[in-house]
Design a protein around this motif. Structure first.
Motif, PDB file in Angstrom:
ATOM      1  N   ALA A  21      14.106  19.336  -8.494  1.00  0.00           N
ATOM      2  CA  ALA A  21      12.685  19.207  -8.811  1.00  0.00           C
ATOM      3  C   ALA A  21      12.361  17.822  -9.340  1.00  0.00           C
ATOM      4  N   VAL A  22      13.368  17.163  -9.912  1.00  0.00           N
ATOM      5  CA  VAL A  22      13.148  15.828 -10.475  1.00  0.00           C
ATOM      6  C   VAL A  22      12.913  14.806  -9.375  1.00  0.00           C
ATOM      7  N   ASP A  23      13.859  14.675  -8.432  1.00  0.00           N
ATOM      8  CA  ASP A  23      13.658  13.675  -7.380  1.00  0.00           C
ATOM      9  C   ASP A  23      12.599  14.126  -6.383  1.00  0.00           C
ATOM     10  N   GLY A  24      12.284  15.419  -6.357  1.00  0.00           N
ATOM     11  CA  GLY A  24      11.212  15.898  -5.503  1.00  0.00           C
ATOM     12  C   GLY A  24       9.838  15.447  -5.951  1.00  0.00           C
ATOM     13  N   ARG A  25       9.736  14.976  -7.197  1.00  0.00           N
ATOM     14  CA  ARG A  25       8.457  14.509  -7.724  1.00  0.00           C
ATOM     15  C   ARG A  25       8.359  12.986  -7.807  1.00  0.00           C
ATOM     16  N   LEU A  26       9.385  12.286  -7.333  1.00  0.00           N
ATOM     17  CA  LEU A  26       9.376  10.824  -7.415  1.00  0.00           C
ATOM     18  C   LEU A  26       8.366  10.217  -6.452  1.00  0.00           C
ATOM     19  N   LEU A  27       7.697   9.171  -6.874  1.00  0.00           N
ATOM     20  CA  LEU A  27       6.791   8.432  -6.007  1.00  0.00           C
ATOM     21  C   LEU A  27       7.580   7.653  -4.961  1.00  0.00           C
ATOM     22  N   PRO A  28       6.957   7.316  -3.837  1.00  0.00           N
ATOM     23  CA  PRO A  28       7.637   6.482  -2.848  1.00  0.00           C
ATOM     24  C   PRO A  28       8.226   5.204  -3.432  1.00  0.00           C
ATOM     25  N   SER A  29       7.483   4.550  -4.310  1.00  0.00           N
ATOM     26  CA  SER A  29       7.956   3.293  -4.902  1.00  0.00           C
ATOM     27  C   SER A  29       9.108   3.515  -5.870  1.00  0.00           C
ATOM     28  N   GLU A  30       9.275   4.739  -6.367  1.00  0.00           N
ATOM     29  CA  GLU A  30      10.414   5.052  -7.218  1.00  0.00           C
ATOM     30  C   GLU A  30      11.652   5.349  -6.387  1.00  0.00           C
ATOM     31  N   LEU A  31      11.450   5.916  -5.215  1.00  0.00           N
ATOM     32  CA  LEU A  31      12.565   6.150  -4.301  1.00  0.00           C
ATOM     33  C   LEU A  31      13.017   4.854  -3.638  1.00  0.00           C
ATOM     34  N   HIS A  32      12.051   4.016  -3.285  1.00  0.00           N
ATOM     35  CA  HIS A  32      12.322   2.786  -2.518  1.00  0.00           C
ATOM     36  C   HIS A  32      11.516   1.626  -3.097  1.00  0.00           C
ATOM     37  N   PRO A  33      12.038   0.950  -4.083  1.00  0.00           N
ATOM     38  CA  PRO A  33      11.272  -0.099  -4.763  1.00  0.00           C
ATOM     39  C   PRO A  33      10.931  -1.298  -3.895  1.00  0.00           C
ATOM     40  N   ALA A  34      11.672  -1.524  -2.819  1.00  0.00           N
ATOM     41  CA  ALA A  34      11.378  -2.659  -1.930  1.00  0.00           C
ATOM     42  C   ALA A  34      10.538  -2.241  -0.731  1.00  0.00           C
ATOM     43  N   PHE A  35      10.930  -1.150  -0.074  1.00  0.00           N
ATOM     44  CA  PHE A  35      10.337  -0.765   1.210  1.00  0.00           C
ATOM     45  C   PHE A  35       9.595   0.563   1.094  1.00  0.00           C
ATOM     46  N   TYR A  36       8.565   0.610   0.266  1.00  0.00           N
ATOM     47  CA  TYR A  36       7.827   1.849   0.034  1.00  0.00           C
ATOM     48  C   TYR A  36       6.486   1.885   0.740  1.00  0.00           C
ATOM     49  N   GLY A  37       5.959   0.731   1.146  1.00  0.00           N
ATOM     50  CA  GLY A  37       4.617   0.669   1.726  1.00  0.00           C
ATOM     51  C   GLY A  37       4.618   0.876   3.227  1.00  0.00           C
ATOM     52  N   CYS A  38       3.471   0.641   3.854  1.00  0.00           N
ATOM     53  CA  CYS A  38       3.322   0.742   5.317  1.00  0.00           C
ATOM     54  C   CYS A  38       3.652   2.136   5.844  1.00  0.00           C
ATOM     55  N   LEU A  39       3.292   3.164   5.095  1.00  0.00           N
ATOM     56  CA  LEU A  39       3.429   4.568   5.456  1.00  0.00           C
ATOM     57  C   LEU A  39       4.856   5.093   5.392  1.00  0.00           C
ATOM     58  N   ASP A  40       5.833   4.306   5.885  1.00  0.00           N
ATOM     59  CA  ASP A  40       7.217   4.783   5.912  1.00  0.00           C
ATOM     60  C   ASP A  40       8.193   3.608   5.792  1.00  0.00           C
ATOM     61  N   TRP A  41       9.422   3.936   5.461  1.00  0.00           N
ATOM     62  CA  TRP A  41      10.445   2.936   5.139  1.00  0.00           C
ATOM     63  C   TRP A  41      10.672   1.974   6.294  1.00  0.00           C
ATOM     64  N   HIS A  42      10.839   2.510   7.497  1.00  0.00           N
ATOM     65  CA  HIS A  42      11.173   1.632   8.624  1.00  0.00           C
ATOM     66  C   HIS A  42      10.035   0.678   8.970  1.00  0.00           C
ATOM     67  N   SER A  43       8.789   1.128   8.829  1.00  0.00           N
ATOM     68  CA  SER A  43       7.665   0.232   9.118  1.00  0.00           C
ATOM     69  C   SER A  43       7.580  -0.897   8.104  1.00  0.00           C
ATOM     70  N   SER A  44       7.919  -0.596   6.857  1.00  0.00           N
ATOM     71  CA  SER A  44       7.968  -1.657   5.854  1.00  0.00           C
ATOM     72  C   SER A  44       9.067  -2.655   6.179  1.00  0.00           C
ATOM     73  N   VAL A  45      10.221  -2.145   6.611  1.00  0.00           N
ATOM     74  CA  VAL A  45      11.335  -3.034   6.957  1.00  0.00           C
ATOM     75  C   VAL A  45      10.946  -3.948   8.106  1.00  0.00           C
TER      76      VAL A  45
ATOM     77  N   GLN B  17       0.858  -1.199   0.000  1.00  0.00           N
ATOM     78  CA  GLN B  17       0.000   0.000   0.000  1.00  0.00           C
ATOM     79  C   GLN B  17       0.886   1.239   0.000  1.00  0.00           C
ATOM     80  N   GLU B  18       0.873   1.973  -1.098  1.00  0.00           N
ATOM     81  CA  GLU B  18       1.799   3.097  -1.253  1.00  0.00           C
ATOM     82  C   GLU B  18       1.343   4.373  -0.546  1.00  0.00           C
ATOM     83  N   PHE B  19       0.028   4.551  -0.402  1.00  0.00           N
ATOM     84  CA  PHE B  19      -0.486   5.783   0.208  1.00  0.00           C
ATOM     85  C   PHE B  19      -1.516   5.463   1.279  1.00  0.00           C
ATOM     86  N   PRO B  20      -1.584   6.288   2.342  1.00  0.00           N
ATOM     87  CA  PRO B  20      -0.772   7.474   2.610  1.00  0.00           C
ATOM     88  C   PRO B  20       0.695   7.109   2.817  1.00  0.00           C
ATOM     89  N   ASN B  21       1.592   8.107   2.654  1.00  0.00           N
ATOM     90  CA  ASN B  21       3.021   7.812   2.739  1.00  0.00           C
ATOM     91  C   ASN B  21       3.782   9.008   3.299  1.00  0.00           C
TER      92      ASN B  21
END
Length: 357
Positions: A56-80, A43-47
């Motif tokens: 401006a380029v990386d500022g527009r990246l989706l969570p899954s583009e920044l972190h292809p493995a650990f993007y869900g569960c609201l934040d990186w550490h919760s996914s881990v 679940q990518e959102f909320p995030n």
């Protein structure tokens, strides 16, 4: 009406904790808890990315583009730590009905390509070397340790895939620790003692003597002379750690047993012991910060259980900590299922870790 129902549930849970048996991690409980990370890992959102944008380029990246493995569960550490929990349940709980579903999800996450991209994040962007320091780092090492210590074909495959990220985190932590002048004594993510507990577990498992020495030396520098800790001021309004218990939990792994007992005797006064033994009051379980106090019961429980194990028979805190920990567990477990996504995305991991203690 909803608020009244929530308050009633909390009051009911308080009295139930006094009467019911201490909960255990049965296959039924494990399956129920496992559904939380299973539902949110994809679940990518909320995030809440906590990403510091460089352009401006990386500022527009989706969570899954920044972190292809650990993007869900609201934040990186919760996914881990959601992944850690699923690995742990597969490893230790027999009769898990959704074993195939968990395995399929983990297969999807632990690929060499995704883990290489996760590792590259920490060097690709400016200031990314501080990302998730040290809470997320600690859970990543716990995940790595869990896979390494499991003699299972899938675990070996997942462990191998994880290595680029593990090596990156270790490089960052070993470089940071000598430069860390002061500990962070907060009751939330940056807490230094919590991170060092998990790092020490990892170092001992992998027999990384130099890292273990770094941790031991820093722990002593930070906490060895601490006495009469003001735990009577705990908790802050959104704590999920007890700062004092995290320190004590770390020092039990750093000091020889007799020295630890002498240290602990000076560390706590009665007014502080009384305060950290009180059940947290949660006025709104649907508040994303207030629900942290449910997690506080779990972390207090696992710290107290660990500390009690190191105390000699007859020590005044041994039975007291064991019984208080049981009270926290009995009170907190029903609350894991009583809120919204603010708790759903992370609390199950804390419940599993505490119940297994």
């Amino acid at each position: 009406m909803r608020k009244f129902a929530i308050i009633s549930l909390l009051v009911f849970s308080f009295f139930l904790a006094k009467a019911q048996k201490v909960p255990t991690l049965t296959a039924e409980v494990a399956e129920k808890l496992s559904k939380m990370p299973l539902n949110c890992i994809g679940q990518e959102f909320p995030n809440k990315t906590s990403h510091v944008a460089n352009t401006a380029v990386d500022g527009r990246l989706l969570p899954s583009e920044l972190h292809p493995a650990f993007y869900g569960c609201l934040d990186w550490h919760s996914s881990v730590h959601g992944h850690w929990m699923l690995v742990r349940l597969l490893k230790t709980v027999s009769g898990l009905k959704n074993k195939a579903e968990i395995t399929a999800l983990l297969d999807k996450t632990f690929t060499p390509e995704k883990m290489k991209a996760e590792a590259e994040y920490f060097t690709k962007y400016q200031v990314a070397n501080t990302y998730e320091r040290t809470y997320g780092w600690a859970w990543l090492l716990k995940l790595d340790q869990e896979l390494y210590t499991w003699d299972n074909p899938d675990a070996k495959k997942w462990y191998a895939a994880l290595q680029p990220l593990t090596k990156q985190i270790l490089t960052l932590w070993k470089a940071y620790l000598p430069k860390q002048t002061y500990p962070n004594r907060t009751g939330v993510h940056p807490n230094t003692a919590f991170g060092l507990v998990f790092a020490l577990d990892w170092a001992k498992t992998f027999k990384d003597v130099s890292f273990e020495k770094q941790i031991n030396d820093k722990a002593k520098a930070f906490y060895l002379d601490n006495a009469a800790t003001p735990a009577y001021l705990e908790p802050d309004g959104s704590d999920f750690f007890s700062p004092s218990l995290e320190i004590a939990d770390l020092m039990r792994g750093v000091l020889p047993k007799a020295q630890f007992v002498n240290w602990l005797n000076k560390f706590y006064e009665e007014r502080s012991l009384k305060r950290i033994s009180d059940l947290p009051i949660i006025s709104d379980i649907n508040d994303y910060q207030g629900v942290h106090l449910v997690g506080l019961s779990f972390t207090r429980a696992w710290c107290m259980k660990g500390i009690a194990k190191e105390l000699p028979k007859g020590h005044k805190l041994k039975l007291r900590f064991e019984q208080t920990a049981d009270k926290f567990l009995a009170n907190a477990l029903p609350l894991v299922f009583a809120g919204n996504y603010g708790g759903d995305h992370w609390l199950a991991s804390f419940a599993v870790y505490a119940l297994e203690k």
